[in-house]
Design a protein around this motif. Sequence first.
Motif, mmCIF file in Angstrom:
data_model
loop_
_atom_site.group_PDB
_atom_site.id
_atom_site.type_symbol
_atom_site.label_atom_id
_atom_site.label_comp_id
_atom_site.label_asym_id
_atom_site.label_seq_id
_atom_site.Cartn_x
_atom_site.Cartn_y
_atom_site.Cartn_z
ATOM 1 N N SER A 61 -57.319 5.797 12.746
ATOM 2 C CA SER A 61 -57.423 6.346 13.982
ATOM 3 C C SER A 61 -58.877 6.615 14.235
ATOM 4 N N LEU A 62 -59.232 7.800 13.358
ATOM 5 C CA LEU A 62 -60.632 8.065 13.148
ATOM 6 C C LEU A 62 -61.836 6.835 13.091
ATOM 7 N N ALA A 63 -61.312 6.010 12.372
ATOM 8 C CA ALA A 63 -62.203 4.863 12.133
ATOM 9 C C ALA A 63 -62.543 4.119 13.551
ATOM 10 N N SER A 64 -61.233 3.914 14.205
ATOM 11 C CA SER A 64 -61.325 3.243 15.631
ATOM 12 C C SER A 64 -62.293 4.033 16.342
ATOM 13 N N VAL A 77 -64.587 5.197 4.341
ATOM 14 C CA VAL A 77 -65.791 6.093 4.492
ATOM 15 C C VAL A 77 -65.145 7.325 4.952
ATOM 16 N N VAL A 78 -64.437 7.071 6.182
ATOM 17 C CA VAL A 78 -64.085 8.358 7.120
ATOM 18 C C VAL A 78 -62.802 9.164 6.133
ATOM 19 N N GLY A 79 -62.282 8.628 5.443
ATOM 20 C CA GLY A 79 -61.346 9.316 4.404
ATOM 21 C C GLY A 79 -62.040 10.063 3.217
ATOM 22 N N LEU A 80 -63.341 9.658 3.148
ATOM 23 C CA LEU A 80 -64.074 10.374 2.002
ATOM 24 C C LEU A 80 -64.990 11.625 2.598
ATOM 25 N N ILE A 81 -65.192 11.613 3.943
ATOM 26 C CA ILE A 81 -66.067 12.613 4.550
ATOM 27 C C ILE A 81 -65.496 13.461 5.879
ATOM 28 N N LYS A 82 -64.488 12.979 6.212
ATOM 29 C CA LYS A 82 -63.574 13.857 7.435
ATOM 30 C C LYS A 82 -63.381 15.349 7.360
ATOM 31 N N GLU A 83 -63.328 15.548 5.894
ATOM 32 C CA GLU A 83 -63.019 17.192 5.490
ATOM 33 C C GLU A 83 -64.088 18.054 6.105
ATOM 34 N N ARG A 84 -65.228 17.706 6.274
ATOM 35 C CA ARG A 84 -66.217 18.424 6.653
ATOM 36 C C ARG A 84 -66.750 18.414 8.227
ATOM 37 N N ALA A 85 -65.884 17.423 8.922
ATOM 38 C CA ALA A 85 -66.505 16.975 10.300
ATOM 39 C C ALA A 85 -65.342 17.888 11.125
ATOM 40 N N ASP A 86 -66.259 18.519 12.389
ATOM 41 C CA ASP A 86 -65.508 19.127 13.366
ATOM 42 C C ASP A 86 -65.076 17.996 14.573
ATOM 43 N N PHE A 87 -66.055 17.167 14.657
ATOM 44 C CA PHE A 87 -66.096 16.136 15.737
ATOM 45 C C PHE A 87 -66.139 14.433 15.082
ATOM 46 N N THR A 88 -65.782 13.690 15.669
ATOM 47 C CA THR A 88 -65.797 12.269 15.110
ATOM 48 C C THR A 88 -67.557 11.947 15.145
ATOM 49 N N LYS A 89 -68.091 12.433 16.214
ATOM 50 C CA LYS A 89 -69.404 12.151 16.091
ATOM 51 C C LYS A 89 -70.330 12.658 14.659
ATOM 52 N N ASP A 90 -69.580 13.818 13.947
ATOM 53 C CA ASP A 90 -70.301 14.108 12.924
ATOM 54 C C ASP A 90 -70.183 13.212 11.781
ATOM 55 N N PRO A 103 -69.833 13.213 -0.429
ATOM 56 C CA PRO A 103 -68.552 13.587 -1.329
ATOM 57 C C PRO A 103 -68.547 13.272 -2.652
ATOM 58 N N HIS A 104 -67.673 13.239 -3.405
ATOM 59 C CA HIS A 104 -67.670 12.843 -4.937
ATOM 60 C C HIS A 104 -68.611 11.699 -5.145
ATOM 61 N N LEU A 105 -69.502 11.684 -6.038
ATOM 62 C CA LEU A 105 -70.147 10.913 -6.414
ATOM 63 C C LEU A 105 -69.933 9.473 -6.905
ATOM 64 N N PHE A 106 -68.815 9.808 -7.721
ATOM 65 C CA PHE A 106 -68.067 8.319 -8.094
ATOM 66 C C PHE A 106 -67.282 7.691 -7.200
ATOM 67 N N ASP A 107 -66.887 8.421 -5.932
ATOM 68 C CA ASP A 107 -66.087 7.641 -4.883
ATOM 69 C C ASP A 107 -67.412 6.831 -4.202
ATOM 70 N N ILE A 108 -68.446 7.361 -4.120
ATOM 71 C CA ILE A 108 -69.619 6.691 -3.468
ATOM 72 C C ILE A 108 -69.994 5.633 -3.877
#
Length: 502
Positions: free
Chosen positions: A353-356, A380-393, A476-481
């Motif tokens: 949903s966030l990716a959309s 990508v969204v799954g790796l970074i969303k933890e630090r986001a307040d808004f989708t635009k972040d 996020p985690h280096l090896f996930d990147i």
Amino acid sequence: MPTKVRVRFAPSPTGPLHIGGVRTALFNYLFAKKHNGDFVLRIEDTDQNRYVKGAEDYIIEALNWCGIPFDEGPGKEGGFGPYRQSERKDLYKKYALQLIDQGNAYYAFDTPDTLDGHRKHHEAKGKTFIYNWHNRLKLTNSLSLSAEEVQTRLESGEPYVIRFKTPQDQLLELQDSIRGTIKIDTNVLDDKILFKSDGMPTYHLANIVDDHLMEISHVIRGEEWLPSLALHQLLYDSFGWKAPEFAHLPLIMKPVGKGKLSKRDGEKGGFPIFPLTWNESEGYREAGYFPEAVVNFLALLGWNPGTEQEIFDLASLINSFSLDRVNKSGARFDPEKTRWYNHHYLQQKSNESLASDFMPILSGHIEPDQIPDKAYVTSVVGLIKERADFTKDLWELGNFFFQAPTSYNEKAAKKQWKEGTSHLMTQVAQLISDTNDWSSSSLESNIKTWITDRELSFGKIMGPLRMLLVGDLKGPHLFDIIALLGKKESINRIESGIKALD
């Protein structure tokens, strides 16, 4: 409580809907749904001079976006329409004349200039001019003029207003579901205008007549209407109608200082005060807030559930809401708390949903032929969303997943890039190239084993490697990147970065 709960939200279409108005609508909606009742939208557009085109559509769109749609109103005709007061104006005169016939109201012919002269005369003596029992017989109205003269003035088309004849020497005991018993001495009340010669009622008359005819059981509105409560009760009494139950909600206060939240506070503090964008003022929707977050934080501005619970979906709000837990005092608006709520609801969204939601933002930053497929964006969204307040972040947090770095954080590079680092990074690139089991865990195991075997410090490898892949010491985690970028892209970035930093 009446057998059928019917509440109404009755805004004037004079501009955008303030967030305080949205909260009033929300509390009405919650109360109605809690008691299996009806939520009515009535557009109070009797003041045509202040009417703003587009405001009514804005109000309806805002309610729908928040997920609190009305059951009856413009475009959703029930059995009590029409729902715009301008379309009901023929109703009101008969009720104004009924009050005159009963002796509860009177015609007044005083000109604005005459009344202004009285005000100035009183001010010069340090007094306040009030049109009521103590001076009404000295002014130009049907109480001081003969019946013949009144008739002559009416027939000649002379402008007039119809004023309510406030009773003298009465102590009113008014009931409010939030504030309890309120006592008012009628001697301090003025004789409010109910009807004008242009055929339009004032708010007070139209409001009472419509609430009665629409069978409104509870009037839940902002505390700015509290001074009108006495007049409204007197009008109900004069008509011989049962008054609805009243509840006056506390104000939403400024984040800092005294007074209620204003547009200027939002502009100064960099936060919205309208649900949707209006002209130059950004709305909550356009600022990236989820409607669930807006509804959740608004519900807790002036109401508390009696527990420590802070997260409520609409169903749980309906189940928990009650007027007896609405506060009397104003509720201070907290912009940081609103962000906290949005962060919470963002974390609850699925990665898909966030990716959309993120795809249109992505297309504003990179060329169309460079936009990856939805599956990649979702990862990508799954790796970074933890630090986001808004989708635009998400762009700021993860732009390096979509664009290889062309520059490197100077301060970080200076600290991380030392003599021999480029040689070590070349070896890491070869190790990545030789890795066949392409997963984050496998990459991590291989590289960490390689570091340990060579008795190197992890800091000597991890920081520089992140710099080459990301351009900074973030992410996020280096090896996930590495796993997500893929073998070819990871090696290309390492090689390009070595050249740039050497």
